[in-house]
Design a protein around this motif. Structure first.
Motif, PDB file in Angstrom:
ATOM      1  N   LEU A  14       0.815  -1.150  -0.129  1.00  0.00           N
ATOM      2  CA  LEU A  14       0.046  -0.080   0.119  1.00  0.00           C
ATOM      3  C   LEU A  14       0.816   1.396  -0.063  1.00  0.00           C
ATOM      4  N   LEU A  15       1.998   1.308   0.702  1.00  0.00           N
ATOM      5  CA  LEU A  15       2.900   2.348   0.668  1.00  0.00           C
ATOM      6  C   LEU A  15       3.294   2.484  -0.514  1.00  0.00           C
ATOM      7  N   ILE A  16       4.001   1.615  -1.302  1.00  0.00           N
ATOM      8  CA  ILE A  16       4.702   1.700  -2.819  1.00  0.00           C
ATOM      9  C   ILE A  16       3.709   2.304  -3.663  1.00  0.00           C
ATOM     10  N   VAL A  17       2.418   1.713  -3.634  1.00  0.00           N
ATOM     11  CA  VAL A  17       1.192   2.272  -4.533  1.00  0.00           C
ATOM     12  C   VAL A  17       1.012   3.675  -4.164  1.00  0.00           C
ATOM     13  N   SER A  18       0.993   4.055  -2.646  1.00  0.00           N
ATOM     14  CA  SER A  18       0.945   5.498  -2.629  1.00  0.00           C
ATOM     15  C   SER A  18       1.831   6.398  -3.021  1.00  0.00           C
ATOM     16  N   LEU A  19       3.130   5.958  -2.709  1.00  0.00           N
ATOM     17  CA  LEU A  19       4.219   6.695  -3.186  1.00  0.00           C
ATOM     18  C   LEU A  19       4.400   6.688  -4.652  1.00  0.00           C
ATOM     19  N   LEU A  20       4.092   5.616  -5.494  1.00  0.00           N
ATOM     20  CA  LEU A  20       4.021   5.875  -6.773  1.00  0.00           C
ATOM     21  C   LEU A  20       2.928   7.013  -7.300  1.00  0.00           C
ATOM     22  N   THR A  21       1.989   6.838  -6.615  1.00  0.00           N
ATOM     23  CA  THR A  21       0.844   7.738  -6.975  1.00  0.00           C
ATOM     24  C   THR A  21       1.118   9.277  -6.764  1.00  0.00           C
ATOM     25  N   ALA A  22       1.628   9.268  -5.480  1.00  0.00           N
ATOM     26  CA  ALA A  22       2.149  10.688  -5.075  1.00  0.00           C
ATOM     27  C   ALA A  22       3.196  11.435  -6.015  1.00  0.00           C
ATOM     28  N   VAL A  23       4.152  10.355  -6.276  1.00  0.00           N
ATOM     29  CA  VAL A  23       5.437  11.003  -7.428  1.00  0.00           C
ATOM     30  C   VAL A  23       4.537  11.159  -8.617  1.00  0.00           C
ATOM     31  N   GLY A  24       3.711  10.193  -9.071  1.00  0.00           N
ATOM     32  CA  GLY A  24       3.154  10.644 -10.640  1.00  0.00           C
ATOM     33  C   GLY A  24       2.397  11.850 -10.456  1.00  0.00           C
ATOM     34  N   VAL A  25       1.569  11.980  -9.390  1.00  0.00           N
ATOM     35  CA  VAL A  25       0.652  13.257  -9.346  1.00  0.00           C
ATOM     36  C   VAL A  25       1.580  14.662  -9.181  1.00  0.00           C
ATOM     37  N   GLY A  26       2.791  14.352  -8.446  1.00  0.00           N
ATOM     38  CA  GLY A  26       3.563  15.452  -8.307  1.00  0.00           C
ATOM     39  C   GLY A  26       4.192  16.011  -9.639  1.00  0.00           C
ATOM     40  N   PHE A  27       4.669  14.838 -10.272  1.00  0.00           N
ATOM     41  CA  PHE A  27       5.444  15.300 -11.647  1.00  0.00           C
ATOM     42  C   PHE A  27       4.554  15.799 -12.503  1.00  0.00           C
ATOM     43  N   GLY A  28       3.110  15.180 -12.593  1.00  0.00           N
ATOM     44  CA  GLY A  28       2.016  15.604 -13.353  1.00  0.00           C
ATOM     45  C   GLY A  28       1.686  16.960 -13.361  1.00  0.00           C
ATOM     46  N   THR A  29       1.454  17.345 -12.018  1.00  0.00           N
ATOM     47  CA  THR A  29       1.121  18.520 -11.503  1.00  0.00           C
ATOM     48  C   THR A  29       2.399  19.638 -11.750  1.00  0.00           C
ATOM     49  N   ARG A  30       3.454  19.412 -11.526  1.00  0.00           N
ATOM     50  CA  ARG A  30       4.631  20.320 -12.074  1.00  0.00           C
ATOM     51  C   ARG A  30       4.642  20.453 -13.478  1.00  0.00           C
ATOM     52  N   TRP A  31       4.458  19.686 -14.082  1.00  0.00           N
ATOM     53  CA  TRP A  31       4.419  19.905 -15.724  1.00  0.00           C
ATOM     54  C   TRP A  31       3.321  20.631 -16.006  1.00  0.00           C
TER      55      TRP A  31
END
Length: 473
Positions: A14-31
């Motif tokens: 669950l933590l890895i899924v949350s981490l990947l989701t947060a990283v993906g959302v972070g990069f997407g939001t930054r872009w």
């Protein structure tokens, strides 16, 4: 090798899924933010160019309609364009036109002229600012009385160059990182709670399974959920109840078997010791008594062998279409006289011809055990009624006597091994308590069912259902 428990694995998943989701959302939001913010700045720059064009047109008119004051004059260019459009560019467009006719509120900021802007006259000659030209640039005409007098050229924004713009971007990135860290902390806490809640029923099942493996079949698992884990707990409880029942039946069976074997062996031992000591004569009567006890033992062992073979499926069933009515009539003819000697009249009526798939030898054994049970244990019966009919593609055989019957508790025990009623089924009649149990095994092997019920007004009714053969149905 380090052993990782299911709680830790589920938590990490669950933590890895949350981490990947947060990283993906972070990069997407930054872009998305960078692209949107850069577009916003380009839009601001476009409005700024419109405001600059108005100021340049006003300066052009003030200098007699000649651009000579601007040509090569960096100070004039900076004074005219340095701070123009900052406020107006971010104000509503209606405010631009409203302020256009008044005195300018903008003042020159030394060395702050836009580096991406350039001014060209209508002949294409460079007047001031950036020398860059090309199709990718933005062109804003400078209009005087609706007629173009020059062109303001601006290079599109391809990066954040102003200090304030870069500072704003850095601030947003820092805020995004802090929000991401806070989100991961909350996700870790939620993952830990979810992992524990998911694993708690599994742990209860593990502990309960360990107790069952140790022989404690009375353990049960509470069924709190209505999901797959709840279904698993329910099935586990059924399994534990079945094992507990089987264990009780095994102990009861061993106790009954020991009792059944002990009685004839005790009689044999006592009789032989009496004959050895001379207390009993060694004559024909004594030998007959010994032979009866040996026959009892032989019959008990044979019954046990048959019921064991039937339960493990080792009976050699050779199924073929057979006429159940004819088989029943044939077997009845053998029992009419013994039953008549016992004071029971057999009433059958017209037996129909019903074809079933079955083993003739085993079905004869079934009927023989049923009639023998009625002969030995139907105390007080004067009539035995045998009927055969069809119900829902099933052949239904009923054997009913008008004897004293059995009580309600005994109905559920009639087909258990070694069971004998207190008043109606005793060793004096010679039964081992296995006949009806063998009947149940034979009927089950034929895909049918057997049961007992009270007869009206008194007596016992045995009901057997067997599926009809396909060609008969």
């Amino acid at each position: 090798m380090v052993k990782i428990g299911i709680t830790a694995r589920l938590f990490l998943s669950l933590l890895i899924v949350s981490l990947l989701t947060a990283v993906g959302v972070g990069f997407g939001t930054r872009w998305s933010f960078q692209r949107g913010f850069q577009g916003y700045l380009n839009e601001v720059e476009s409005r700024r160019m419109e405001a600059m064009a108005e100021e340049l047109a006003q300066a052009y008119q003030e200098h007699g309609g000649d651009w000579q004051f601007m040509r090569g004059n960096r100070a004039a260019w900076e004074r005219t364009t340095g701070a123009i459009g900052r406020e107006r560019a971010t104000a509503p467009r209606t405010g631009i036109d409203a302020d256009a006719g008044g005195s300018s509120i903008y003042y020159a900021v030394p060395d702050k002229a836009p580096r991406r802007l350039g001014l060209f006259d209508m002949a294409g000659n460079h007047l001031a600012g950036n020398l860059q030209t090309g199709p990718s640039l933005r062109y804003q005409p400078v209009l005087v009385n609706g007629q173009p007098v020059a062109t303001l050229v601006g290079a599109p924004l391809r990066g954040l160059q102003e200090e304030a713009e870069q500072g704003f971007l850095l601030q947003q990135q820092r805020d995004s990182v802090l929000i991401g860290i806070a989100t991961l902390v909350l996700a870790a806490m939620a993952a830990l709670l979810l992992a524990r809640s998911f694993v708690a029923p599994t742990r209860r099942l593990i502990h309960a399974a360990a107790k069952v493996a140790a022989g404690d079949y009375a353990v049960r698992v509470p069924r709190g959920q209505r999901d797959e884990l709840g279904t698993l707990a329910h099935n586990f409880n059924i399994m534990a109840a079945t094992l507990e029942s089987n264990e009780a039946l095994r102990r009861h069976f061993m106790a009954d078997l020991s009792h059944e074997l002990r009685t004839p062996l005790s009689v044999l031992q006592a009789q032989l010791e009496a004959m050895e000591d001379g207390l009993e004569p060694t004559d024909t009567a004594s030998l007959v008594l010994l032979q009866d006890e040996v026959a009892t033992l032989s019959r008990l062992v044979e019954d046990m062998r048959q019921i064991t073979l039937s339960e493990v499926g080792a009976f050699g069933y050779q199924r073929e279409p057979l006429d159940l009515g004819a088989l029943l009539e044939s077997e009845l003819n053998k029992w009419r006289e013994p039953l008549a000697h016992a004071g029971m009249a057999v009433n059958t009526g017209m037996l129909p011809h019903l074809t079933v798939e079955g083993d003739t030898i085993r079905l004869r054994q079934l009927l023989r055990n049923l009639f023998n049970n009625a002969l030995r244990h139907a105390e007080g019966a004067t009539e035995l009624h045998v009927a055969l009919h069809v119900h829902r593609q099933q052949a239904v055989l009923t054997i009913t006597d008008d004897g004293h019957g059995v009580n309600d508790a005994a109905l559920t025990m009639l087909f258990e091994r070694f069971w004998r009623g207190d008043s109606a089924r005793t060793r004096a009649t010679g039964g081992s308590g296995l006949g009806l149990s063998i009947c149940r095994s034979i009927v089950s092997a034929h895909g049918g069912d057997i049961g007992a019920s009270h007869a009206a007004p008194t007596g016992l009714c045995i009901t057997i259902t067997l599926p009809l053969a396909q060609q008969a149905s």
